[in-house]
Design a protein around this motif. Structure first.
Motif, PDB file in Angstrom:
ATOM      1  N   SER A  40      32.898  45.413  30.549  1.00  0.00           N
ATOM      2  CA  SER A  40      34.316  45.072  30.400  1.00  0.00           C
ATOM      3  C   SER A  40      34.819  45.292  28.984  1.00  0.00           C
ATOM      4  N   LYS A  57      40.907  40.411  30.019  1.00  0.00           N
ATOM      5  CA  LYS A  57      39.602  41.041  30.260  1.00  0.00           C
ATOM      6  C   LYS A  57      39.769  42.077  31.361  1.00  0.00           C
ATOM      7  N   ILE A  59      37.747  44.672  33.751  1.00  0.00           N
ATOM      8  CA  ILE A  59      36.419  45.013  34.267  1.00  0.00           C
ATOM      9  C   ILE A  59      36.534  46.320  35.047  1.00  0.00           C
ATOM     10  N   ALA A  70      32.849  41.353  40.189  1.00  0.00           N
ATOM     11  CA  ALA A  70      34.094  41.016  39.484  1.00  0.00           C
ATOM     12  C   ALA A  70      34.922  39.998  40.261  1.00  0.00           C
TER      13      ALA A  70
END
Length: 318
Positions: A40, A57, A59, A70
């Motif tokens: 990430s 964040k 991913i 995830a």
């Protein structure tokens, strides 16, 4: 054109050229790239409407298994509500096939931004001038970390383990409270291993997601028939408290030299600096958690109880 008109155009140009992120119809401006891991990236963003700052964040999912992990992380944010565990404000899944990154989709998670950064960052700063933490303050901070870990271990319907507890995964809030972050490695804590194939699978997963200087011995060499439980986190807590005392995990130096961390961890040989400013009770607490045999290692309740006992002894001496 006068200078005022030029400055307005330049400012507008700057705003227009900003990278933006859209998450569930809410727009964010990217201010800064904060960091990245194996799975990430994290950006500092500003809400276009409220102007509040957050950490987003992202991913990148290369396949269905990545996507499953995830989405599980998002599920854990909803399940684990505790002041010492990071909260999630929003999340979104976007199908973004990218042949360059070999990805099928992207998961975005909106998290609070902690300007003080991580415990690892604070310890790195302290290490420059050997600025040791006050013993009582340190143990109280550690106690809050333990309380956060207890929330994982008490999760319903099944206890969870963080599996990647380390100083770099503990944020520090404005009031100096520790906040455990990065739930990407979280898994059901109690795993029954039946056969060499299952053992290898867990070992590979641990080598991918659990940082070596904080990884429990049983995850370096998973036995073919065994039970792995939440006490993997207790080992990591022992390494964290050691780092809070002496700025680094007891196995960081081995890792930095390029020597075998696995051998060092499995040997369980823990040494303390001769010129330590801390009481023997703190060393005993660290060793209490760093027991190579996981069956001899305490559960989080006992660690909290012993930490409280050490705090009371130190405060009496003071």
């Amino acid at each position: 054109m006068n200078s005022l008109g030029l400055s307005i155009i330049l400012k507008m140009g700057c705003i227009c050229s900003r990278e933006t992120i859209l998450i569930n119809s809410r727009k964010y401006y990217v201010l800064e790239h904060l960091g990245e891991g194996g799975f990430s990236t994290v950006d500092l963003v500003e809400d276009a409407h409220t102007h509040k700052t957050y950490a987003v964040k992202k991913i990148i999912c290369h396949g269905e298994e990545d996507l499953k992990v995830a989405m599980k992380e998002i599920e854990y944010y909803g399940l684990l509500k505790h002041p010492n565990i990071i909260e999630c404000f929003d999340s979104a899944l976007k199908d973004r096939p990218n042949p360059v990154l070999n990805s099928i989709s992207e998961v975005m998670i909106v998290l609070p931004y902690y300007k003080r950064g991580t415990l690892a960052f604070d310890l790195e700063r302290r290490s420059v001038h050997r600025e040791y933490m006050n013993a009582s303050e340190m143990l109280n901070m550690f106690l809050h970390i333990c309380e956060g870990v207890k929330a994982f271990h008490e999760a319903k319907p099944n206890p969870l383990a963080h599996r990647d507890l380390k100083t770099a995964n503990i944020l520090i809030s404005d009031d100096q409270s520790p906040v455990i972050m990065d739930l990407g490695s979280v898994a059901v804590a109690r795993v029954k291993i039946c056969g060499s194939s299952e053992a290898q699978q867990l070992q590979d997963l641990a080598s991918e997601r659990c940082s070596m200087p904080y990884r429990a011995p049983e995850l370096f060499s998973v036995e073919s028939y065994c039970m792995i439980d939440e006490r993997t986190d207790i080992w990591s807590l022992g390494c964290i408290l050691y780092a809070m005392c002496y700025f680094k995990s007891p196995f960081d130096a081995v890792y930095e030299r390029g020597d075998s961390v696995a051998l060092a961890v499995i040997s369980g040989n823990i040494t303390f600096p001769d010129s330590s400013p801390y009481d023997p009770e703190i060393h005993e607490l660290i060793l209490y958690m760093l027991r190579v045999n996981p069956m001899e290692r305490p559960y989080i309740y006992s660690v909290i109880e012993k930490t409280l006992d050490v705090i009371s002894k130190i405060e009496v001496k003071a």
